[in-house]
Design a protein around this motif. Sequence first.
Motif, short mmCIF file in Angstrom:
data_model
loop_
_atom_site.label_atom_id
_atom_site.label_comp_id
_atom_site.label_asym_id
_atom_site.label_seq_id
_atom_site.Cartn_x
_atom_site.Cartn_y
_atom_site.Cartn_z
N THR A 75 0.81 -1.22 0.00
CA THR A 75 0.00 0.00 0.00
C THR A 75 0.84 1.28 0.00
N VAL A 76 2.15 1.14 0.20
CA VAL A 76 3.01 2.33 0.27
C VAL A 76 3.13 2.97 -1.11
N THR A 77 3.01 4.28 -1.15
CA THR A 77 3.10 5.01 -2.42
C THR A 77 4.43 5.74 -2.54
N GLN A 78 4.82 6.00 -3.79
CA GLN A 78 6.03 6.76 -4.09
C GLN A 78 5.62 8.15 -4.59
N PRO A 79 6.15 9.22 -4.02
CA PRO A 79 5.90 10.56 -4.57
C PRO A 79 6.82 10.79 -5.76
N LEU A 80 6.29 10.71 -6.97
CA LEU A 80 7.11 10.69 -8.19
C LEU A 80 6.98 12.00 -8.96
N ILE A 81 8.04 12.33 -9.69
CA ILE A 81 8.03 13.53 -10.53
C ILE A 81 9.01 13.38 -11.68
N ASP A 82 8.66 14.00 -12.80
CA ASP A 82 9.52 14.06 -13.98
C ASP A 82 10.56 15.15 -13.75
N THR A 83 11.82 14.88 -14.09
CA THR A 83 12.86 15.89 -13.92
C THR A 83 12.57 17.15 -14.73
N ASP A 84 11.90 17.01 -15.86
CA ASP A 84 11.52 18.19 -16.64
C ASP A 84 10.61 19.12 -15.83
N ASP A 85 9.79 18.52 -14.98
CA ASP A 85 8.86 19.33 -14.19
C ASP A 85 9.56 20.03 -13.04
N VAL A 86 10.59 19.41 -12.48
CA VAL A 86 11.40 20.12 -11.48
C VAL A 86 12.02 21.35 -12.13
N ALA A 87 12.52 21.18 -13.36
CA ALA A 87 13.10 22.30 -14.09
C ALA A 87 12.04 23.38 -14.37
N LYS A 88 10.79 22.97 -14.60
CA LYS A 88 9.73 23.95 -14.82
C LYS A 88 9.54 24.85 -13.60
N TYR A 89 9.61 24.25 -12.41
CA TYR A 89 9.48 25.05 -11.19
C TYR A 89 10.64 26.03 -11.07
N ALA A 90 11.85 25.58 -11.37
CA ALA A 90 13.01 26.47 -11.29
C ALA A 90 12.90 27.60 -12.30
N ALA A 91 12.49 27.27 -13.52
CA ALA A 91 12.33 28.30 -14.56
C ALA A 91 11.26 29.31 -14.17
N ALA A 92 10.17 28.82 -13.58
CA ALA A 92 9.09 29.71 -13.15
C ALA A 92 9.58 30.65 -12.05
N ALA A 93 10.43 30.13 -11.17
CA ALA A 93 10.97 30.97 -10.09
C ALA A 93 11.84 32.09 -10.66
N PHE A 94 12.72 31.76 -11.60
CA PHE A 94 13.58 32.79 -12.19
C PHE A 94 12.74 33.83 -12.96
N ALA A 95 11.64 33.39 -13.54
CA ALA A 95 10.79 34.31 -14.31
C ALA A 95 9.95 35.21 -13.40
N ASP A 96 9.71 34.76 -12.16
CA ASP A 96 8.84 35.51 -11.26
C ASP A 96 9.43 35.47 -9.84
N PRO A 97 10.57 36.12 -9.64
CA PRO A 97 11.27 36.01 -8.36
C PRO A 97 10.47 36.50 -7.17
N ASN A 98 9.62 37.50 -7.35
CA ASN A 98 8.86 38.02 -6.22
C ASN A 98 7.87 36.99 -5.67
#
Length: 307
Positions: free
Chosen positions: A188-211
């Motif tokens: 029943t244990v689940t894995q919290p999974l993510i695509d590395t491209d999506d981690v990069a999306k968060y980083a790119a969004a941060a640089f685009a909107d630092p505030n």
Amino acid sequence: MSQQNTILVTAANGNVGSSLSRQLLDQGFNVNALVRNTESKIARDLEKRGAKIFKGDFDDFSSLQKASEGIWGVFINSNPIPGTLDELRHNTSIIKAAKEAGAKFGVYMSVMMAERKDEFPGLSPQHESYKYWESKHGTEKALQEAGFEHWTILRPGMFISNFFGPIASFLWPTLQKQHVILSPLAPTVTQPLIDTDDVAKYAAAAFADPNTFHGLAIDVASEEVTLENFAKLITDIVGVEVTVEHISIEEAARRGVTSRIAGWHSWIRALNYRIDYERLQKFPIKSATVAEYLKKNKASVAEFLSA
């Protein structure tokens, strides 16, 4: 974008770093890509796209200084080196070089639960994972105290690609050739999974909107999936039958499965930790589901499983 919007991407030859570099270039940022091998396929591709390529060595501070010249932001992402605090030392050097160069914004890719490592039962200096977690937590603290105008910490769950690359031999040693996932975890244990491209999306969004992203530490994953469901998705989408065998921690150790998998999930249970998926919906990022990842990467996953 003006020159002041130049981003230094460290480990730009890696999955997250290369994806972030491409996304930033597509958005009009200037990218200084720090790589070990300037002749690699990824480095040459980034250069063709417009990135400036810098040969770097995290142990050579002058190479970090050179790559940091003229930057506005820095993506901090050195690799963990088992049994050492080298990752912390390398990341601290990256932060120092970027700050000295006048960078205003630092984004660090950490790992989920890093801020709570002192709550982990049994995590002492003698534990095999102690220096890994100390490096992650120490870098988070170093970034927060560096004096940047803006900082953001990303704490991803498990990369889906970890099942289908070099690290798979360490985490899931029977998957590639036997198409079996050995698991010391309950079904029943689940894995919290993510695509590395999506981690990069968060980083790119941060640089685009630092505030908007300033001062945030964000735990990121796309969804929670049991290993049985994960294996079924591989079977159905990729066309290679994968099964899961649940075994004891002792049996897992005898068959080459790292104890870190079970240890990680024991700490998740002990801390009653959950990723806040509701919070993630507030950010302008649509993460790929596991099914979408497998469809997008069907050929490479099939190739990995047939090697």
